[in-house]
Each structure stands twice: as C-alpha cells, then as structure tokens.
Design a protein around this motif. Sequence first.
Motif, short mmCIF file in Angstrom:
data_model
loop_
_atom_site.label_atom_id
_atom_site.label_comp_id
_atom_site.label_asym_id
_atom_site.label_seq_id
_atom_site.Cartn_x
_atom_site.Cartn_y
_atom_site.Cartn_z
N HIS A 1 34.70 9.50 0.96
CA HIS A 1 35.06 8.77 0.23
C HIS A 1 35.87 8.24 1.38
CE1 HIS A 1 36.20 11.16 -3.26
NE2 HIS A 1 36.35 12.53 -2.57
N ALA A 2 36.33 8.46 2.96
CA ALA A 2 36.96 7.26 3.74
C ALA A 2 35.22 6.26 3.80
CB ALA A 2 36.44 7.86 5.22
N LEU A 3 33.72 6.53 3.87
CA LEU A 3 33.62 5.77 3.71
C LEU A 3 33.16 4.39 2.85
CD1 LEU A 3 30.88 4.18 5.54
CD2 LEU A 3 29.16 6.35 4.68
N ASP A 4 33.49 5.88 1.38
CA ASP A 4 33.14 4.79 0.42
C ASP A 4 34.35 3.25 0.17
OD1 ASP A 4 31.02 6.13 -0.93
OD2 ASP A 4 32.18 7.22 -2.08
N ALA A 5 35.44 3.73 0.76
CA ALA A 5 36.45 2.69 0.55
C ALA A 5 35.53 1.56 2.01
CB ALA A 5 37.32 3.22 0.79
N GLU A 6 35.65 2.54 3.03
CA GLU A 6 35.15 1.09 3.91
C GLU A 6 33.67 -0.16 3.39
OE1 GLU A 6 35.68 0.59 7.98
OE2 GLU A 6 37.62 1.05 6.51
N LEU A 7 32.90 0.52 2.68
CA LEU A 7 31.92 0.09 1.88
C LEU A 7 31.89 -0.79 0.89
CD1 LEU A 7 29.05 2.59 2.67
CD2 LEU A 7 29.53 0.42 4.24
N GLU A 8 33.38 -0.93 0.06
CA GLU A 8 33.94 -1.67 -0.92
C GLU A 8 33.53 -3.08 -0.10
OE1 GLU A 8 37.30 -0.24 -2.66
OE2 GLU A 8 35.67 1.63 -3.25
N GLU A 9 34.24 -3.02 1.11
CA GLU A 9 34.50 -4.60 1.57
C GLU A 9 32.66 -5.33 2.15
OE1 GLU A 9 37.44 -5.59 4.51
OE2 GLU A 9 38.65 -3.33 3.91
N SER A 10 32.61 -6.38 1.25
CA SER A 10 31.59 -6.71 1.93
C SER A 10 31.34 -7.62 3.02
CB SER A 10 31.52 -8.33 1.02
OG SER A 10 32.55 -9.26 1.56
N SER A 11 32.40 -7.55 3.77
CA SER A 11 32.17 -7.54 5.75
C SER A 11 31.72 -6.44 6.36
CB SER A 11 33.76 -8.14 6.32
OG SER A 11 34.39 -6.78 5.99
N ASN A 12 32.34 -5.14 5.52
CA ASN A 12 31.91 -4.02 6.81
C ASN A 12 30.55 -4.05 6.29
OD1 ASN A 12 33.99 -3.46 7.55
ND2 ASN A 12 35.01 -2.46 6.14
N ILE A 13 29.91 -4.54 5.02
CA ILE A 13 28.43 -3.81 4.74
C ILE A 13 27.75 -5.43 5.52
CG2 ILE A 13 26.22 -4.63 2.70
CD1 ILE A 13 28.97 -3.79 0.66
#
Length: 191
Positions: A34-46
């Motif tokens: 869940h933590a990684l999913d939340a981080e990867l919702e932001e295009s800047s993190n991708i």
Amino acid sequence: MVLKSFYDLRFGVSPGGARKDAHFICGSVEEAMHALDAELEESSNIWLLFGYSDGADLALDVYQQGERVQSIDLHPFITIRVDGYPDIVFHGPGKTTGSVVGADDPERVKKLLADGMVAGDFDGRTEVTVDWDSVPVPPLVGEIADIGDYVKLGDNPHDDLDDLVGLDEEELEDELIDRGWVEYGDHDFEA
C-alpha cells in the motif's frame, strides 16, 4: 527492550537536483504494498525511478528481530505503462534505470516519457504494476513491530538500552530518537 521484526520499504535518490529518502516501516507485506502504491501514484516519483540521472533506490529491507537480514531490490518487479508508449521495465539501480520494451529508439522514447512525466502530461494515463507475487519476501519471525514502536535502521549494532529502563514514555521516546531510532510508520528524511 525487545528487538522486533519489520519491513522497511526504502525509496530515495542521492542528493542532487532531487531529494528523497523515504522509509516506510511496516509490519506486513500488505502495508509495504500500500505504501509503494501511494508513492507511485505521483508522476514525480515514477520519474525518479527511470528518468532521474542515477535512478532511485527502491528496496524492501527485511529486519528479523532488529537485524537487517535481507535487502530486496524492487526494480526488476516493476512495469510502467503509459498509454500509447511501449512498456518500461527495470534492470536495477546503478544501471540503466529503465528500458523501453520494443521501441525503435529506446533512449528517445525514454526522454519523451521522462519529460512528459515532469510536465504532468501523462497524469491519468500511467499505470505502474509491481509483481509482488514474484518478490522473494520472507515472513517476519518473532515479535513484529507495530504502531507506537521504535526501530533502528541500517546495519549499525544496537546500543545497550538497559540504561533506559525506568524512563517514562516521553523520556524514552526522546532518548530513542536521540540514539537514531525511528517510530513505526512513514518518514522522509529529506522532506
């Protein structure tokens, strides 16, 4: 004090143009997911994963009874899909950070994707999948960390904590923080 078992989902980049040193202290793989999913919702993190010069460090560290016993690089388990572009897969940190599968000119496509992510052009058109079923995550053993617990990250030996016996909760918390321990939950040490 009992040294507990936990997972540390680590996501960061070396200091430079971008700064990130996020840690998600979790008691289960599901929490890390869940933590990684939340981080990867932001295009800047991708973008940090594949467009940033040295790429991001993305790993799941496994701590058994307070000791780091394994660090799993998560890059090989990630696929990024942007509508209208070939898939992006990863080789790991310190190498080519992303490969555009099936593109005639992978570097050109990679640059277009990176520039578009920074500009927000692909918001709502990007899907990131993590093949968690293939990640070789061992189960935690012993007592598992939970909300309110403090843990020590890294490979440094643990301090003798016998001198903390008898401290009230606030004094104990202050002393643990002073000694480099972090509380269960989310932290970005660069924020």
